[in-house]
Design a protein around this motif. Structure first.
Motif, PDB file in Angstrom:
ATOM      1  N   SER A  72       0.813  -1.211   0.000  1.00  0.00           N
ATOM      2  CA  SER A  72       0.000   0.000   0.000  1.00  0.00           C
ATOM      3  C   SER A  72       0.852   1.269   0.000  1.00  0.00           C
ATOM      4  O   SER A  72       0.345   2.372   0.232  1.00  0.00           O
ATOM      5  N   SER A  73       2.142   1.119  -0.274  1.00  0.00           N
ATOM      6  CA  SER A  73       3.031   2.278  -0.347  1.00  0.00           C
ATOM      7  C   SER A  73       2.657   3.178  -1.517  1.00  0.00           C
ATOM      8  O   SER A  73       2.210   2.715  -2.574  1.00  0.00           O
ATOM      9  N   TRP A 124      -5.736   2.658   1.140  1.00  0.00           N
ATOM     10  CA  TRP A 124      -6.632   1.501   1.241  1.00  0.00           C
ATOM     11  C   TRP A 124      -6.835   0.859  -0.128  1.00  0.00           C
ATOM     12  O   TRP A 124      -6.774  -0.368  -0.269  1.00  0.00           O
ATOM     13  N   GLU A 125      -7.064   1.670  -1.130  1.00  0.00           N
ATOM     14  CA  GLU A 125      -7.290   1.137  -2.476  1.00  0.00           C
ATOM     15  C   GLU A 125      -6.045   0.462  -3.029  1.00  0.00           C
ATOM     16  O   GLU A 125      -6.141  -0.540  -3.748  1.00  0.00           O
ATOM     17  N   VAL A 128      -6.086  -2.931  -1.470  1.00  0.00           N
ATOM     18  CA  VAL A 128      -7.087  -3.775  -2.120  1.00  0.00           C
ATOM     19  C   VAL A 128      -6.582  -4.271  -3.475  1.00  0.00           C
ATOM     20  O   VAL A 128      -6.624  -5.470  -3.782  1.00  0.00           O
ATOM     21  N   THR A 129      -6.071  -3.357  -4.277  1.00  0.00           N
ATOM     22  CA  THR A 129      -5.577  -3.709  -5.613  1.00  0.00           C
ATOM     23  C   THR A 129      -4.405  -4.675  -5.527  1.00  0.00           C
ATOM     24  O   THR A 129      -4.331  -5.662  -6.274  1.00  0.00           O
ATOM     25  N   GLY A 130      -3.485  -4.399  -4.599  1.00  0.00           N
ATOM     26  CA  GLY A 130      -2.308  -5.243  -4.466  1.00  0.00           C
ATOM     27  C   GLY A 130      -2.659  -6.661  -4.032  1.00  0.00           C
ATOM     28  O   GLY A 130      -2.145  -7.637  -4.596  1.00  0.00           O
ATOM     29  N   ILE A 131      -3.544  -6.788  -3.046  1.00  0.00           N
ATOM     30  CA  ILE A 131      -3.917  -8.120  -2.564  1.00  0.00           C
ATOM     31  C   ILE A 131      -4.688  -8.884  -3.633  1.00  0.00           C
ATOM     32  O   ILE A 131      -4.534 -10.107  -3.764  1.00  0.00           O
ATOM     33  N   LEU A 165     -11.984  -7.452   8.261  1.00  0.00           N
ATOM     34  CA  LEU A 165     -13.150  -7.987   7.550  1.00  0.00           C
ATOM     35  C   LEU A 165     -13.596  -7.035   6.450  1.00  0.00           C
ATOM     36  O   LEU A 165     -14.015  -7.474   5.373  1.00  0.00           O
ATOM     37  N   LYS A 166     -13.501  -5.736   6.703  1.00  0.00           N
ATOM     38  CA  LYS A 166     -13.855  -4.738   5.673  1.00  0.00           C
ATOM     39  C   LYS A 166     -12.891  -4.847   4.498  1.00  0.00           C
ATOM     40  O   LYS A 166     -13.309  -4.818   3.326  1.00  0.00           O
ATOM     41  N   LEU A 167     -11.603  -4.995   4.786  1.00  0.00           N
ATOM     42  CA  LEU A 167     -10.614  -5.124   3.718  1.00  0.00           C
ATOM     43  C   LEU A 167     -10.862  -6.397   2.909  1.00  0.00           C
ATOM     44  O   LEU A 167     -10.835  -6.370   1.672  1.00  0.00           O
TER      45      LEU A 167
END
Length: 279
Positions: A72-73, A124-125, A128-131, A165-167
């Motif tokens: 998330s860097s 945060w995004e 999300v994108t990375g995971i 859980l939100k992530l």
């Protein structure tokens, strides 16, 4: 099949390397049925991999996200470096038939900062994108990802089970769930049992680190161990129950040892876990 009882090699060493050879067999002889590898590097020492193959033990991998590893860097080069590390870890997981890659995969340990709402959303995004990208590779390797909330001294991105859980929901991939660590929860949650039950009830508990408030073993300290075990029994949790204790100088290693020796720490933990197993 019931739970596997695991221990992270961090109990004996501070990094993954040739010095890990022999530790998996030692854990096996103590009664552990799973081993967790501390992925300070993404490649497994060949002798350790051979040792794992020779034993009837399940395997999990725990990420080590220090400087230069952070999905998330805001720095693209850091994200790319982290992705290369993640892919290497997943290939290592596949090589030893590991089913779980756990830890704070969404961020780099030690990243604590105040952000504007706009930058917080961007961070945060990026997580999300990375995971999601890591998730696609993990599926090919037969691995599930378990995202661990960390305490406030380690990160500002995800501290609680509710945030995790939100992530997981925002990522929206079936092979992505939550890694619940009782030590971390003991710092951040209003109620450890409520947080634990929320993850269990959602069907998203993919990995559990059973650690006491002093980073010792389950059964020690003041955590509600009986309640945690009863919740796992109620929801029929069948994944790994893993001890994550640290040598002095490790991530959360303290200055007062929770046992007389590293072997004694491991042995006291597995005795408690075996006494409370319900399968």
């Amino acid at each position: 099949m019931g739970n596997r009882w695991g221990i992270n090699l961090w109990n004996w060493v501070n990094e993954l390397g040739p010095q890990c050879t022999g530790l998996t067999e030692k854990a096996f002889k103590m009664g552990f049925t799973a081993i967790e590898l501390p992925m300070t590097v993404s490649q497994l020492p060949p002798k350790l991999a051979d040792e794992i193959h020779s034993l009837d033990m399940e395997v999990s991998l725990c990420a080590s996200l220090g400087a230069g590893r952070d999905l998330s860097s805001f720095d693209e080069a850091v994200r790319q470096n982290t992705m290369e590390y993640m892919v290497g870890c997943l290939k290592s997981a596949e090589a030893v038939s590991a089913k779980v890659f756990a830890g704070p995969l969404y961020t780099g340990g030690g990243k604590r900062h105040w952000l504007s709402e706009e930058d917080k959303k961007r961070e945060w995004e990026l997580a999300v994108t990375g995971i999601r990208k890591v998730s696609a590779i993990a599926k090919e390797c037969g691995v599930r990802l378990a995202l661990e909330p960390l305490n406030r001294y380690r990160t500002s991105v995800v501290n609680t089970a509710d945030q995790a859980l939100k992530l997981v929901s925002d990522i929206g991939e079936e092979n992505v769930g939550v890694h619940f660590d009782s030590y971390q929860a003991g710092i951040e949650e209003d109620s450890m049992t409520d947080a634990f039950e929320a993850v269990l009830k959602a069907g998203k508990l993919y990995h559990f680190h059973a650690c006491s408030n002093n980073r010792g073993v389950p059964g020690q300290g003041f955590f509600p161990w009986e309640d945690l075990w009863n919740l796992m029994r109620t929801y029929d949790y069948r994944e790994h129950i893993t001890m994550e204790t640290f040598m002095t100088g490790g991530f959360d290693g303290g200055w007062i040892e929770p046992g007389k020796s590293r072997d004694e720490i491991a042995e006291s933990g597995i005795r408690y876990i075996r006494q409370h197993d319900w399968h």
